[in-house]
Design an enzyme around this catalytic site. Structure first.
Site, mmCIF file in Angstrom:
data_model
loop_
_atom_site.group_PDB
_atom_site.id
_atom_site.type_symbol
_atom_site.label_atom_id
_atom_site.label_comp_id
_atom_site.label_asym_id
_atom_site.label_seq_id
_atom_site.Cartn_x
_atom_site.Cartn_y
_atom_site.Cartn_z
ATOM 1 N N PHE A 31 -1.476 48.058 -65.242
ATOM 2 C CA PHE A 31 -2.248 48.228 -66.411
ATOM 3 C C PHE A 31 -2.188 47.054 -67.236
ATOM 4 C CE2 PHE A 31 -3.538 49.909 -70.378
ATOM 5 C CZ PHE A 31 -4.868 50.512 -70.140
ATOM 6 N N ASP A 79 7.756 51.290 -65.722
ATOM 7 C CA ASP A 79 6.552 51.976 -66.713
ATOM 8 C C ASP A 79 6.252 53.239 -65.983
ATOM 9 O OD1 ASP A 79 4.151 53.063 -67.812
ATOM 10 O OD2 ASP A 79 3.547 50.942 -68.127
ATOM 11 N N TYR A 119 0.962 61.417 -73.363
ATOM 12 C CA TYR A 119 -0.187 62.428 -73.417
ATOM 13 C C TYR A 119 -0.990 62.446 -72.217
ATOM 14 C CZ TYR A 119 -1.301 57.164 -73.704
ATOM 15 O OH TYR A 119 -1.607 55.943 -73.336
ATOM 16 N N LYS A 120 -0.414 62.208 -71.147
ATOM 17 C CA LYS A 120 -0.858 62.442 -69.874
ATOM 18 C C LYS A 120 -0.385 63.566 -69.305
ATOM 19 C CE LYS A 120 -1.448 57.328 -68.904
ATOM 20 N NZ LYS A 120 -2.512 57.247 -69.098
ATOM 21 N N ARG A 128 -11.777 58.227 -60.107
ATOM 22 C CA ARG A 128 -10.535 58.589 -60.197
ATOM 23 C C ARG A 128 -10.517 60.217 -60.666
ATOM 24 N NH1 ARG A 128 -6.085 55.924 -63.901
ATOM 25 N NH2 ARG A 128 -7.324 57.191 -65.529
#
Length: 451
Positions: free
Chosen positions: A161, A230, A255-256, A404
């Site tokens: 990312f 990560d 938050y995922k 996605r």
């Protein structure tokens, strides 16, 4: 709410209703010219046998198919009441007394201990606070300081990312190291006597590819380097095994798949064996051995506490703590089993429903190489995703051509997967000009947002 959607909600609890919904889906598929109506029936059967099916009722969900939990998890239904209590009683009435009386001061470590089992870590090694980006910076600079003398290279996942890459470049400049971007599969060959640290993603945010955390960590250690991982796209979706695999440092967002809410605080894992030597580049007063002594000299606290920096963001942190209640009694192994079954079934439905050649899966077929999302390459991906959203299937877009779909096993079911594939087929069968929202989707990323 449509009759079918209402019936589908009822089907979550009633086997007879499940069968009725399946029958309507079979009829719809047949009317659309599909010759595989049994997929809807199978979806109902799989949902009926799902040991995690009761978790869905713990979330505030509507009649959409929400396949974007790999960017923002759904709201656990009990969280608003807890937030109201924090605002009105703990802040509104107790005010500053809540640092002691409501346990605010110890929240970063207490919540870290609740996350620990989800990533395979013993208590006392995770502290919650700051953003993922800030924690990547702390971990990578600290890793370079933990490495043996004379090492001047930092390897970074070339497919990472973007923010991780930006932070790694800044950390390299700050420490005088050379940054070496490498795709994860080539890391073992790139390691050498100059490698100080390696920063890798457990799951590729774009394709959903799962990288070999045990093998790459072992390779880094064999070369004398420090391994930093990560976990943003793996924690809460699959077993990580930080302790079992000897990971040195790790970071992740909440938050995922952990459903902590937009912008909820991230976390930092510091293996117990490194805590005494962990040298944070951001020493703050709350990581001081005597934080209220207000002395000019910095003396780090013991344990993972030295990963703290400033005053904790209490409201969002306690929101996260409440959200973690949905994990009570859930094994991450059961989550992984359902995740693989869901993504297998979705890919099967896509292959059955979507005309050949219209989409191509970028997500590995092998279970050992797959995270908890499916990425499909698709022409006109922007208009297609906009049309999906308008039809009640929520995924997201990664430019220029990747759709996605994230599968959060706690609240996504097999009927969701079947419906998403069927709607995708209906959307891509239209010409771009015929798709609802196609024109307004041109030139902008309606469905794209920060990961």
């Amino acid at each position: 709410m449509s009759e079918t959607f209402a019936a589908r909600d009822a089907a979550a609890e009633d086997p007879a209703a499940r069968a009725a919904v399946a029958g309507k889906d079979v009829a719809r598929a047949a009317a659309a010219g599909k010759d595989v109506p049994g997929l809807a029936v199978r979806a109902a059967e799989l949902d009926g046998a799902d040991p995690l099916a009761d978790r869905r009722g713990l979330f505030a969900l509507d009649d959409t198919v929400y396949l974007d939990g790999n960017s923002l998890g759904a709201l656990p239904a009990h969280v608003p009441a807890r937030v109201q209590e924090v605002l009105t009683r703990e802040w509104g009435e107790l005010r500053i007394r809540s640092w002691d009386e409501s346990g605010w001061w110890t929240a970063p470590e207490r919540i870290g201990d609740r996350i620990a089992p989800l990533v395979g870590a013993a208590a006392g090694q995770i502290v919650v606070g700051d953003s993922t980006s800030v924690n990547v910076f702390k971990a990578l600079v600290a890793a370079s300081r933990l490495a043996p003398e004379g090492r001047d290279e930092i390897l970074v996942d070339a497919t990472t990312f973007p923010t991780d890459g930006y932070i790694a470049a800044s950390a390299a400049r700050m420490t005088g190291h050379r940054l070496v971007p490498v795709v994860p599969a080539e890391v073992p060959d790139a390691l050498g006597p100059r490698t100080a640290a390696v920063l890798l993603n457990h799951v590729d945010y774009r394709t959903g590819s799962l990288h070999d955390l045990p093998g790459l960590t072992a390779a880094a250690h064999a070369a004398g380097a420090v391994a930093v991982w990560d976990l943003c796209h793996s924690a809460g979706a699959l077993p990580v095994g930080l302790d079992a695999h000897g990971v040195d440092l790790a970071v992740g967002c909440t938050y995922k798949y952990l459903n902590g809410g937009p912008g909820s605080p991230a976390y930092l894992y510091v293996a117990e064996r490194h805590q005494a030597a962990f040298d944070s580049p951001l020493p703050g007063w709350t990581s001081h051995a005597d934080p209220f002594g207000m002395t000019p000299g910095y003396v780090p606290a013991d344990g993972a506490v030295r990963g703290r920096v400033g005053t904790p963001d209490i409201v969002s942190m306690l929101t996260l703590e409440a959200a973690l209640d949905v994990w009570d009694g859930v094994s991450i192994e059961a989550v992984r089993a359902k995740s693989l079954a869901l993504t297998d079934f979705f890919l099967e439905c896509v292959a059955a429903y979507v005309p050949e050649g219209r989409v191509t899966s970028l997500t590995p077929a092998a279970h050992v190489e797959r995270g908890s999302q499916v990425a499909l390459r698709c022409e006109d991906a922007g208009p297609v995703m906009s049309a999906l959203i308008e039809r009640g299937v929520i995924g997201d877009l990664r430019r220029p051509d990747v759709l996605r779909f994230g599968f959060t096993p706690l609240y996504v079911g097999f009927a969701d997967a079947e419906r998403a594939a069927r709607v995708l087929a209906e959307v891509v069968e239209r010409t771009p000009d015929d798709r609802p929202g196609a024109g307004e989707a041109q030139g902008r990323d309606r469905a794209a947002h920060r990961d």
